[in-house]
Design a protein around this motif. Structure first.
Motif, PDB file in Angstrom:
ATOM      1  N   ALA A   1     -29.408  29.442 -59.220  1.00 25.37           N
ATOM      2  CA  ALA A   1     -29.867  29.734 -57.858  1.00 25.37           C
ATOM      3  C   ALA A   1     -30.944  28.731 -57.463  1.00 25.37           C
ATOM      4  N   TRP A   2     -30.983  28.407 -56.218  1.00 22.20           N
ATOM      5  CA  TRP A   2     -31.988  27.469 -55.727  1.00 22.20           C
ATOM      6  C   TRP A   2     -32.847  28.206 -54.714  1.00 22.20           C
ATOM      7  N   ASN A   3     -33.944  27.586 -54.407  1.00 24.92           N
ATOM      8  CA  ASN A   3     -34.830  28.165 -53.411  1.00 24.92           C
ATOM      9  C   ASN A   3     -34.744  27.383 -52.119  1.00 24.92           C
ATOM     10  N   LEU A   4     -34.670  28.105 -51.036  1.00 30.17           N
ATOM     11  CA  LEU A   4     -34.813  27.463 -49.738  1.00 30.17           C
ATOM     12  C   LEU A   4     -36.288  27.124 -49.542  1.00 30.17           C
ATOM     13  N   PHE A   5     -36.541  26.094 -48.749  1.00 30.31           N
ATOM     14  CA  PHE A   5     -37.914  25.726 -48.427  1.00 30.31           C
ATOM     15  C   PHE A   5     -38.345  26.471 -47.168  1.00 30.31           C
ATOM     16  N   SER A   6     -39.587  26.876 -47.160  1.00 32.11           N
ATOM     17  CA  SER A   6     -40.125  27.588 -46.001  1.00 32.11           C
ATOM     18  C   SER A   6     -40.249  26.647 -44.807  1.00 32.11           C
ATOM     19  N   PRO A   7     -40.173  27.202 -43.595  1.00 32.35           N
ATOM     20  CA  PRO A   7     -40.418  26.378 -42.400  1.00 32.35           C
ATOM     21  C   PRO A   7     -41.822  25.760 -42.466  1.00 32.35           C
ATOM     22  N   LEU A   8     -41.998  24.692 -41.725  1.00 34.78           N
ATOM     23  CA  LEU A   8     -43.260  23.951 -41.749  1.00 34.78           C
ATOM     24  C   LEU A   8     -44.140  24.324 -40.556  1.00 34.78           C
ATOM     25  N   ASN A   9     -45.440  24.127 -40.737  1.00 34.45           N
ATOM     26  CA  ASN A   9     -46.412  24.244 -39.639  1.00 34.45           C
ATOM     27  C   ASN A   9     -46.314  25.566 -38.888  1.00 34.45           C
ATOM     28  N   ILE A  10     -46.255  26.647 -39.634  1.00 40.10           N
ATOM     29  CA  ILE A  10     -46.223  27.973 -39.004  1.00 40.10           C
ATOM     30  C   ILE A  10     -47.599  28.238 -38.409  1.00 40.10           C
ATOM     31  N   ARG A  11     -47.622  28.571 -37.142  1.00 38.39           N
ATOM     32  CA  ARG A  11     -48.895  28.829 -36.471  1.00 38.39           C
ATOM     33  C   ARG A  11     -48.655  29.816 -35.348  1.00 38.39           C
ATOM     34  N   TRP A  12     -49.735  30.401 -34.866  1.00 37.90           N
ATOM     35  CA  TRP A  12     -49.592  31.384 -33.791  1.00 37.90           C
ATOM     36  C   TRP A  12     -50.840  31.394 -32.939  1.00 37.90           C
ATOM     37  N   GLU A  13     -50.650  31.863 -31.711  1.00 42.27           N
ATOM     38  CA  GLU A  13     -51.755  31.961 -30.777  1.00 42.27           C
ATOM     39  C   GLU A  13     -51.559  33.226 -29.949  1.00 42.27           C
ATOM     40  N   THR A  14     -52.628  33.990 -29.810  1.00 36.19           N
ATOM     41  CA  THR A  14     -52.561  35.237 -29.047  1.00 36.19           C
ATOM     42  C   THR A  14     -53.148  35.007 -27.663  1.00 36.19           C
ATOM     43  N   PHE A  15     -52.443  35.525 -26.668  1.00 42.08           N
ATOM     44  CA  PHE A  15     -52.852  35.390 -25.276  1.00 42.08           C
ATOM     45  C   PHE A  15     -53.091  36.768 -24.677  1.00 42.08           C
ATOM     46  N   ALA A  16     -53.998  36.828 -23.724  1.00 43.08           N
ATOM     47  CA  ALA A  16     -54.258  38.071 -22.995  1.00 43.08           C
ATOM     48  C   ALA A  16     -53.563  37.990 -21.648  1.00 43.08           C
ATOM     49  N   ASP A  17     -52.835  39.043 -21.309  1.00 45.63           N
ATOM     50  CA  ASP A  17     -52.174  39.162 -20.007  1.00 45.63           C
ATOM     51  C   ASP A  17     -52.953  40.231 -19.249  1.00 45.63           C
ATOM     52  N   LYS A  18     -53.876  39.777 -18.409  1.00 49.62           N
ATOM     53  CA  LYS A  18     -54.787  40.717 -17.742  1.00 49.62           C
ATOM     54  C   LYS A  18     -54.253  41.103 -16.379  1.00 49.62           C
ATOM     55  N   SER A  19     -54.176  42.393 -16.151  1.00 49.37           N
ATOM     56  CA  SER A  19     -53.885  42.890 -14.815  1.00 49.37           C
ATOM     57  C   SER A  19     -55.091  43.709 -14.380  1.00 49.37           C
ATOM     58  N   LEU A  20     -55.004  44.295 -13.215  1.00 52.59           N
ATOM     59  CA  LEU A  20     -56.132  45.038 -12.678  1.00 52.59           C
ATOM     60  C   LEU A  20     -56.539  46.196 -13.585  1.00 52.59           C
ATOM     61  N   PHE A  21     -55.550  46.868 -14.163  1.00 50.98           N
ATOM     62  CA  PHE A  21     -55.842  48.113 -14.883  1.00 50.98           C
ATOM     63  C   PHE A  21     -55.774  47.998 -16.393  1.00 50.98           C
ATOM     64  N   GLN A  22     -55.185  46.951 -16.916  1.00 50.05           N
ATOM     65  CA  GLN A  22     -55.073  46.866 -18.361  1.00 50.05           C
ATOM     66  C   GLN A  22     -54.944  45.419 -18.803  1.00 50.05           C
ATOM     67  N   THR A  23     -55.236  45.210 -20.058  1.00 52.72           N
ATOM     68  CA  THR A  23     -55.015  43.909 -20.680  1.00 52.72           C
ATOM     69  C   THR A  23     -53.985  44.105 -21.771  1.00 52.72           C
ATOM     70  N   ARG A  24     -52.918  43.332 -21.691  1.00 54.19           N
ATOM     71  CA  ARG A  24     -51.908  43.349 -22.756  1.00 54.19           C
ATOM     72  C   ARG A  24     -52.005  42.034 -23.499  1.00 54.19           C
ATOM     73  N   TYR A  25     -51.756  42.100 -24.798  1.00 50.28           N
ATOM     74  CA  TYR A  25     -51.798  40.891 -25.612  1.00 50.28           C
ATOM     75  C   TYR A  25     -50.399  40.569 -26.109  1.00 50.28           C
ATOM     76  N   PHE A  26     -50.139  39.287 -26.242  1.00 46.79           N
ATOM     77  CA  PHE A  26     -48.902  38.864 -26.890  1.00 46.79           C
ATOM     78  C   PHE A  26     -49.205  37.619 -27.695  1.00 46.79           C
ATOM     79  N   THR A  27     -48.455  37.434 -28.761  1.00 46.73           N
ATOM     80  CA  THR A  27     -48.671  36.295 -29.642  1.00 46.73           C
ATOM     81  C   THR A  27     -47.425  35.427 -29.663  1.00 46.73           C
ATOM     82  N   GLU A  28     -47.633  34.149 -29.444  1.00 52.45           N
ATOM     83  CA  GLU A  28     -46.558  33.160 -29.600  1.00 52.45           C
ATOM     84  C   GLU A  28     -46.634  32.614 -31.015  1.00 52.45           C
TER      85      GLU A  28
END
Length: 101
Positions: A1-28
């Motif tokens: 059996a062989w091993n697959l290599f992991s993807p490179l340069n895994i990174r993420w950034e969280t953004f705030a989606d602000k509306s009048l009544f609430q803030t929702r967050y999402f991460t890319e």
């Protein structure tokens, strides 16, 4: 059996989606293809995992699977910044999966 290599340069950034009544967050989450896999395997998908910040690696849960031509995922179930840590694995046509690093 062989091993697959992991993807490179895994990174993420969280953004705030602000509306009048609430803030929702999402991460890319972004990653890059690992060309080492092309020599012996055909990557057909990527799996995205997440865990809460500070938890051990064993706490990673799979939250999504995307096609091999996709190099990003939007996690819209985020409560606040710095809530989660992400990992991405490559999956080949035989179902082998690269390690979570």
């Amino acid at each position: 059996a062989w091993n697959l290599f992991s993807p490179l340069n895994i990174r993420w950034e969280t953004f705030a989606d602000k509306s009048l009544f609430q803030t929702r967050y999402f991460t890319e989450v972004y990653w890059e293809k690992n060309p080492k896999n092309d020599e012996f395997a055909r990557v057909v998908a990527y799996k995205v995992y997440r865990k809460k910040t500070g938890q051990p690696a064993s706490a990673f849960n799979s939250i999504a699977k995307v096609d091999a031509n996709m190099f990003r995922y939007t996690d819209s179930k985020v409560e606040a910044r710095d809530t989660y840590v992400y990992a991405v694995t490559a999956v080949d046509s035989f179902g082998h999966e690269s390690p979570i690093e």
